[in-house]
Write an enzyme that holds these catalytic residues in place. Structure first.
Site, short mmCIF file in Angstrom:
data_model
loop_
_atom_site.label_atom_id
_atom_site.label_comp_id
_atom_site.label_asym_id
_atom_site.label_seq_id
_atom_site.Cartn_x
_atom_site.Cartn_y
_atom_site.Cartn_z
N GLY A 1 2.45 -0.17 -11.17
CA GLY A 1 1.84 -0.33 -12.48
C GLY A 1 0.46 -0.92 -12.36
O GLY A 1 0.27 -1.94 -11.69
N GLU B 1 9.77 -4.45 -8.03
CA GLU B 1 8.64 -3.85 -7.33
C GLU B 1 7.42 -4.76 -7.41
O GLU B 1 6.70 -4.93 -6.41
CB GLU B 1 8.34 -2.49 -7.97
CG GLU B 1 7.42 -1.61 -7.18
CD GLU B 1 7.23 -0.25 -7.83
OE1 GLU B 1 6.81 0.69 -7.13
OE2 GLU B 1 7.48 -0.11 -9.05
N GLY C 1 -20.03 -7.61 8.17
CA GLY C 1 -21.26 -6.83 8.10
C GLY C 1 -21.02 -5.38 8.47
O GLY C 1 -20.02 -4.78 8.09
#
Length: 412
Positions: A396, A273, A371
């Site tokens: 995690g 992962e 901006g």
């Protein structure tokens, strides 16, 4: 050092064309929740033959298992899109999708990159035949349930979901939260502790892994959470109220699984992962850099294009450095896959820590460069920033990654 192959570039261009046609026009509906993400991914699979390739690969694996020429715990495979030799192609697909809608990848990644490999690496032949055919083609959606309200980073120690034996069956009770695909999943891999009634410390009890199907009695899939970002990924809670599970739903069909306690299965998933975050981060960074470069060439201030100002140039330069660093980490992953070398949990954590931070920093700087326009939804950089932030928590939290990196260093 490697570069993208001609095949990878061709795939990138084809996927980019698909995304421009099938994803970008529907971003507002995906972000609002008016459109489910799964049909788009299925269309991607059909367009590029991914589902058919996955089915063919699975059938070959099952045939080897039936013939006894491959062990039942024959590894986790190569993640979402095949073995190490085609890893570059898979990462290209992930990055291109994350440039526009990270949530599509999050849902797909949990189903194909966590649910499927867990069943594949720990399941018996019968279990793989039962659940994998529809999962690898994305005809059915998978979820991977370990996180609980009081056990996020402390996944095992704080786990309260539990099973008790009842004859040959098990009875499951508990709750999981922040589960990707949770509200819609057809198949769910669930981790729970075995309560043997012996007074053992709850933190140290054995973790077992089960497979549940949608609609089982006592199994409730709650409606999706409202989140800051990755809106095209649906996240929710799961509740288990005396859910009866036969031994055929216990992965490996034995408490003494040869590949180890459920903790071992989950830890290997953690590494996969975290490695996936690298390609996700690259997609965010590349899209931010593209948008910012185009904007810097067209937006004028005091009669000049803002790209002529050194502070804007500094932002662009920092984005490019981040892009190069993350891309090179991804090439490291691809090289290891091609060489059959496994990346350690500590290295995967280091990659996840750096890349997620880099993507978040780049996306926030993109808003600053735009901006006031950057704060507006139509310019899309605000979506990229919201999505990127999830990478610092997803797989995690980054604070936990630091611990894994340090432990890896100190253990040498």
């Amino acid at each position: 050092m490697i570069e993208w192959s001609d095949v990878d570039i061709a795939v990138r261009d084809a996927v980019r064309e698909f995304v421009d046609k099938e994803v970008r026009p529907h971003l507002d509906e995906l972000e609002s929740g008016d459109m489910e993400p799964y049909p788009i991914v299925r269309k991607l699979f059909a367009t590029f033959g991914i589902g058919e390739m996955a089915r063919e690969s699975l059938n070959k694996r099952l045939d080897r298992l039936r013939a006894g020429t491959e062990s039942k715990s024959g590894g986790r495979g190569g993640g979402m899109f095949g073995d190490g030799g085609s890893a570059g192609m898979g990462f290209v697909v992930i990055s291109e999708l994350c440039r526009v809608s990270m949530g599509l990848v999050t849902g797909m990644g949990v189903s194909l990159g966590l649910t499927v490999p867990t069943i594949q690496s720990r399941g018996t032949l019968a279990q793989q035949e039962r659940w994998l055919p529809d999962l690898v083609t994305y005809d059915k959606i998978g979820a991977w349930a370990i996180t609980e309200p009081d056990s996020g980073s402390d996944a095992f120690g704080g786990m309260k979901s539990y099973v008790v034996r009842d004859g040959e069956d098990y009875i499951l009770n508990g709750q999981k939260t922040f589960i990707t695909n949770g509200p819609d999943a057809d198949v769910v891999v669930v981790y729970a502790k075995l309560d043997e009634g012996d007074g053992a410390d709850k933190r140290d009890r054995k973790v077992l892994t089960f497979v549940l199907d949608r609609g089982m009695e006592g199994f409730v899939q709650a409606k999706p959470f409202r989140k800051m970002g990755i809106h095209s990924s649906r996240t929710g809670e799961l509740f288990f109220n005396n859910v009866r599970l036969g031994r055929d739903r216990l992965l490996g069909e034995t408490e003494e699984n040869k590949s180890g306690d459920g903790r071992d299965s989950a830890r290997s998933s953690f590494a996969a992962e975290r490695i996936g975050v690298v390609s996700m981060a690259l997609g965010v960074i590349e899209e931010c850099l593209r948008l910012c470069t185009d904007y810097a060439k067209t937006r004028t201030l005091w009669g000049k294009e803002i790209g002529q100002f050194q502070l804007i140039q500094l932002k662009l330069a920092n984005m490019e450095v981040a892009r190069m660093n993350v891309r090179n980490m991804l090439f490291r992953v691809i090289e290891c896959g091609q060489a059959g070398t496994q990346i350690s949990l500590a290295e995967a954590s280091a990659m996840k820590y750096y890349c997620s931070q880099a993507a978040t920093d780049v996306a926030m700087e993109a808003i600053q460069l735009f901006g006031g326009n950057g704060y507006m939804t139509e310019y899309r950089v605000e979506q990229l920033a919201r999505d990127a932030k999830s990478l610092m928590i997803y797989a995690g939290s980054n604070e936990v990654q630091i611990t894994h990196v340090a432990k890896g260093l100190l253990s040498q």
